[in-house]
Design a protein around this motif. Structure first.
Motif, PDB file in Angstrom:
ATOM      1  N   PHE A   1      -7.185   2.373   3.046  1.00  0.00           N
ATOM      2  CA  PHE A   1      -7.038   0.622   3.049  1.00  0.00           C
ATOM      3  C   PHE A   1      -7.362   0.221   4.557  1.00  0.00           C
ATOM      4  CE2 PHE A   1      -3.902  -0.297  -0.478  1.00  0.00           C
ATOM      5  CZ  PHE A   1      -4.750  -0.583  -0.899  1.00  0.00           C
ATOM      6  N   ASP A   2      -7.245   0.833   5.443  1.00  0.00           N
ATOM      7  CA  ASP A   2      -7.075   0.876   7.683  1.00  0.00           C
ATOM      8  C   ASP A   2      -8.664   1.085   7.524  1.00  0.00           C
ATOM      9  OD1 ASP A   2      -4.403   1.106   7.793  1.00  0.00           O
ATOM     10  OD2 ASP A   2      -4.592   2.210   9.304  1.00  0.00           O
ATOM     11  N   THR A   3      -9.367   2.634   7.161  1.00  0.00           N
ATOM     12  CA  THR A   3     -11.065   2.241   6.693  1.00  0.00           C
ATOM     13  C   THR A   3     -11.821   1.566   6.698  1.00  0.00           C
ATOM     14  OG1 THR A   3      -9.985   4.402   6.837  1.00  0.00           O
ATOM     15  CG2 THR A   3     -12.656   4.259   6.502  1.00  0.00           C
ATOM     16  N   MET A   4     -11.088   0.582   5.445  1.00  0.00           N
ATOM     17  CA  MET A   4     -11.896  -0.261   4.369  1.00  0.00           C
ATOM     18  C   MET A   4     -11.928  -1.703   5.496  1.00  0.00           C
ATOM     19  SD  MET A   4     -12.118   0.487   0.529  1.00  0.00           S
ATOM     20  CE  MET A   4     -10.315   0.184   0.181  1.00  0.00           C
ATOM     21  N   ASN A   5     -10.490  -2.003   5.955  1.00  0.00           N
ATOM     22  CA  ASN A   5     -10.332  -3.293   6.308  1.00  0.00           C
ATOM     23  C   ASN A   5     -11.608  -3.184   8.110  1.00  0.00           C
ATOM     24  OD1 ASN A   5      -8.827  -5.250   7.795  1.00  0.00           O
ATOM     25  ND2 ASN A   5      -8.485  -4.139   9.449  1.00  0.00           N
TER      26      ASN A   5
ATOM     27  N   LYS B   1       0.550  -0.633   0.118  1.00  0.00           N
ATOM     28  CA  LYS B   1       0.372   0.184   0.313  1.00  0.00           C
ATOM     29  C   LYS B   1       0.836   1.418   0.387  1.00  0.00           C
ATOM     30  CE  LYS B   1      -0.142  -1.125   5.088  1.00  0.00           C
ATOM     31  NZ  LYS B   1       0.190  -2.024   5.260  1.00  0.00           N
ATOM     32  N   LYS B   2       0.236   2.061  -0.788  1.00  0.00           N
ATOM     33  CA  LYS B   2       1.092   3.898  -0.557  1.00  0.00           C
ATOM     34  C   LYS B   2       0.677   4.235   1.532  1.00  0.00           C
ATOM     35  CE  LYS B   2       0.919   4.989  -5.560  1.00  0.00           C
ATOM     36  NZ  LYS B   2       0.147   5.569  -6.542  1.00  0.00           N
ATOM     37  N   LYS B   3       0.975   3.484   2.259  1.00  0.00           N
ATOM     38  CA  LYS B   3       0.817   3.504   3.046  1.00  0.00           C
ATOM     39  C   LYS B   3       2.260   3.939   3.825  1.00  0.00           C
ATOM     40  CE  LYS B   3      -0.599  -0.429   1.979  1.00  0.00           C
ATOM     41  NZ  LYS B   3      -0.716  -1.831   1.234  1.00  0.00           N
TER      42      LYS B   3
ATOM     43  N   ALA C   1      -8.722   1.899  -4.216  1.00  0.00           N
ATOM     44  CA  ALA C   1      -7.728   2.645  -3.438  1.00  0.00           C
ATOM     45  C   ALA C   1      -6.069   1.773  -3.815  1.00  0.00           C
ATOM     46  CB  ALA C   1      -8.445   1.538  -2.002  1.00  0.00           C
ATOM     47  N   THR C   2      -5.390   2.988  -3.135  1.00  0.00           N
ATOM     48  CA  THR C   2      -3.949   2.248  -3.187  1.00  0.00           C
ATOM     49  C   THR C   2      -3.714   3.168  -2.139  1.00  0.00           C
ATOM     50  OG1 THR C   2      -3.330   4.635  -4.731  1.00  0.00           O
ATOM     51  CG2 THR C   2      -3.931   2.910  -5.470  1.00  0.00           C
ATOM     52  N   ASP C   3      -3.849   3.573  -1.004  1.00  0.00           N
ATOM     53  CA  ASP C   3      -3.334   3.651   0.507  1.00  0.00           C
ATOM     54  C   ASP C   3      -3.150   2.765   1.515  1.00  0.00           C
ATOM     55  OD1 ASP C   3      -4.991   5.844   1.528  1.00  0.00           O
ATOM     56  OD2 ASP C   3      -5.629   5.527  -0.299  1.00  0.00           O
TER      57      ASP C   3
ATOM     58  N   SER D   1       1.550   2.811   1.598  1.00  0.00           N
ATOM     59  CA  SER D   1       2.351   1.958   1.680  1.00  0.00           C
ATOM     60  C   SER D   1       2.025   1.462   0.861  1.00  0.00           C
ATOM     61  CB  SER D   1       2.433   2.296   1.687  1.00  0.00           C
ATOM     62  OG  SER D   1       2.095   2.469   0.834  1.00  0.00           O
ATOM     63  N   PHE D   2       1.652   1.467   3.554  1.00  0.00           N
ATOM     64  CA  PHE D   2       1.603   0.922   3.297  1.00  0.00           C
ATOM     65  C   PHE D   2       1.689   0.457   2.205  1.00  0.00           C
ATOM     66  CE2 PHE D   2       1.407   0.059   3.317  1.00  0.00           C
ATOM     67  CZ  PHE D   2       1.374   0.597   4.353  1.00  0.00           C
ATOM     68  N   LEU D   3       1.228   1.204   1.915  1.00  0.00           N
ATOM     69  CA  LEU D   3       1.432   1.605   1.534  1.00  0.00           C
ATOM     70  C   LEU D   3       0.967   1.211   0.571  1.00  0.00           C
ATOM     71  CD1 LEU D   3       1.166   1.599   2.045  1.00  0.00           C
ATOM     72  CD2 LEU D   3       0.521   1.290   2.515  1.00  0.00           C
ATOM     73  N   LEU D   4       0.665  -0.250   0.018  1.00  0.00           N
ATOM     74  CA  LEU D   4       1.422  -0.283  -1.242  1.00  0.00           C
ATOM     75  C   LEU D   4       1.926  -0.314  -1.129  1.00  0.00           C
ATOM     76  CD1 LEU D   4      -1.569  -1.236   1.660  1.00  0.00           C
ATOM     77  CD2 LEU D   4      -1.253  -0.469   0.439  1.00  0.00           C
TER      78      LEU D   4
END
Length: 547
Positions: free
Chosen positions: A65-69, A2-4, A59-61, A6-9
């Motif tokens: 991803f945190d919200t969707m999880n 993730k683009k976190k 989504a890429t970030d 990046s995690f992005l990512l």
């Protein structure tokens, strides 16, 4: 991830993802009752940016991803040990002898509108990701599925993809080859199910507002005030709702560390991320915490730019600045200098050795060598003066890092002028995707437990390459590690080690640091699960210890 990250990512900085403050509505301050506990199951947090996307195909970030999880759920989700545990799947899958066909049973679960979650929702969602018109950057993460790459490239029709709903409760998945971490891979957001009828009903408004989304996870996105705040509430229709203790999670969007710390001190925040100056102030506090992370930050060097296309110029950029000084002075949060891409203490090979231990450092700080490379680059380019722009995040800490890089590089490399373009997170990602930058402060967090989650980012024309890098030998090693070498794990591991070395022989990036995180957390906050890959955090099991 993730683009976190990046995690992005690309990832936001550590402090960005762990700041905390009051929530975005009137009830966000309720339940505060000092250090010993709270009266209600309400958690108040802060994010550093707006949610860029709530569409799991786009989504890429890390923020997305945190919200969707926490509001969606795939076949599996990660537990506190980063092991895949049951999500929408019921029981163990049936796996063919060759490991290439997996058959899953879908449990009785509902979407937030009352519709049942079915195997058809997975088939539709996965095909939607890989339909070329969707333009999903993360489509490549599905390339283990049979025909996925050819479908994504438009070479085969989508009905040739290796996923099929046998009936409402049975999902059959065919793979190109066996994947040892397949369950963990399926926890990633790109593999979430989607309700086809609802998406078609919403049209181009899908996932743009809280009420144009359906949820099947522990929480629902109950309120979304763009660029200000958002709120999660417990999902009463979630299959495992009895395990979920939190009734409400409030996020405010705040970019300033001091503001987050002040809100923590005044009882309106439950977690506050700390930048360097606050680490010194709070390191003796009983609620001060640090933890290592597997996210790696680096400078993308865009080879579409004439200067960055020059190998000597890229080597000069990498050698000319002090990474140790960055982590010691500016970050001061447990981050460590990185002269590598794949992080340490992340994964071990067939020999039991950590990937990082085997490959070691692949670069060093050496101003004199940097100057030599820089002079060679200027001569080859026919330039005495060179102007470059650094694309940067707009958070407080990112600004300081950008200023540090500017001072270090301009003082070491004669004739260089580095300007800084600070952009909100979503806009920065867009500029990076379009390749509209010279150098970019970026980060990546792993999506699954394998070095490939970092290595394949830089294959030729890869959706996350975004900097014009290309090396046929590198591409060949990645392809072999993804296909023929999966039956020879020792040889596969060696291919991944060699690929990372090639990346640094070419100086495709200038690595910066492996992230550490320093923060304050109220003692009544319990069981926030923080993951080393995929989504950064899970709140399904989190609770507030009452006084």
């Amino acid at each position: 991830m993730k683009k976190k990250l990046s995690f992005l990512l690309v990832l936001v900085l550590a402090l960005s993802t762990f700041l905390a403050a009051c929530g975005g509505n009137e009830s966000s301050d309720e339940g505060n009752s000092g250090e010993s506990g709270k009266d209600k199951q309400v958690l108040n947090l802060i994010e550093s940016s707006e949610i860029p996307s709530m569409d799991s195909a786009l989504a890429t970030d890390e923020v997305s991803f945190d919200t969707m999880n926490n509001v969606f759920e795939g076949l599996y989700r990660l537990d506190d040990n980063d092991k895949a545990v049951e999500g929408m799947v019921e029981g163990e899958p049936t796996i063919s002898e060759d490991g290439k066909t997996w058959t899953f049973k879908i449990k009785d679960a509902k979407w937030s509108n009352g519709d049942p979650v079915t195997a058809h929702d997975f088939e539709y969602a996965w095909k939607r990701v890989l339909t070329p018109d969707t333009a999903a950057e993360y489509g490549y993460i599905m390339y283990d599925l049979k025909n996925a790459e050819k479908v994504h490239n438009g070479e085969l029709p989508v009905d040739q993809l290796g996923v099929k709903a046998i009936d409402d409760k049975t999902l059959e998945v065919q793979l190109e080859t066996k994947v040892p971490y397949f369950k963990e891979l399926l926890t990633f957001a790109t593999f979430y199910p989607r309700n086809e009828a609802f998406i078609k009903e919403q049209g181009d408004q899908y996932a743009l507002e809280a009420d144009t989304i359906l949820y099947n996870g522990p929480f629902v996105l109950s309120e979304w005030k763009h660029e200000q705040s958002y709120q999660l509430k417990k999902n009463p229709d979630y299959w495992d709702k009895d395990v979920v203790k939190l009734e409400e999670i409030n996020f405010n969007i705040v970019k300033d560390t001091a503001t987050g710390v002040n809100l923590y001190e005044t009882g309106k925040a439950d977690i506050a991320g700390l930048s360097a100056e606050f680490v010194d102030q709070y390191k003796e506090d009983e609620n001060f915490k640090t933890r290592p992370n597997t996210s790696v930050f680096f400078l993308r060097l865009n080879q579409e730019n004439e200067v960055m296309a020059n190998l000597d110029a890229r080597k000069a950029i990498d050698m000319a600045w002090d990474k140790q000084g960055l982590v010691d002075v500016l970050l001061n949060n447990g981050s460590v200098p990185a002269n590598y891409l794949v992080p340490g203490e992340f994964v071990s090979g067939p020999d039991g050795k950590d990937f990082r231990e085997t490959n070691g450092d692949l670069g060093s700080y050496d101003v004199e060598k940097a100057k030599d490379h820089w002079e060679k680059a200027k001569k080859a380019l026919g330039k005495d003066k060179i102007e470059l722009e650094l694309l940067n995040y707009d958070s407080e800490n990112s600004r300081k890092v950008g200023e540090y890089l500017k001072e270090q590089l301009e003082s070491s490399l004669e004739g260089l002028t580095l300007t800084i373009s600070q952009q909100p997170f979503k806009q920065k990602l867009d500029l990076e995707t379009k390749g509209q930058y010279d150098i970019s402060f970026a980060g990546w967090g792993p999506d699954y437990p394998d070095p490939m989650t970092f290595i394949d980012m830089f294959i030729t024309d890869g959706s996350h390459n975004q900097m014009g890098y290309s090396n046929p030998e590198y591409d060949k090693l990645v392809e072999q590690a993804n296909t023929t070498l999966l039956d020879d794990l020792d040889a596969r591991w060696q291919a991944l080690l060699e690929a990372e070395k090639i990346l640094f022989e070419d100086q495709a990036i200038s690595p910066m640091y492996q992230e550490g995180i320093a923060y304050l957390e109220k003692p009544y906050v319990k069981d926030v699960y923080r993951h080393s890959f995929g989504a950064g955090k899970s709140y399904k099991w989190t609770y507030i210890e009452n006084k």
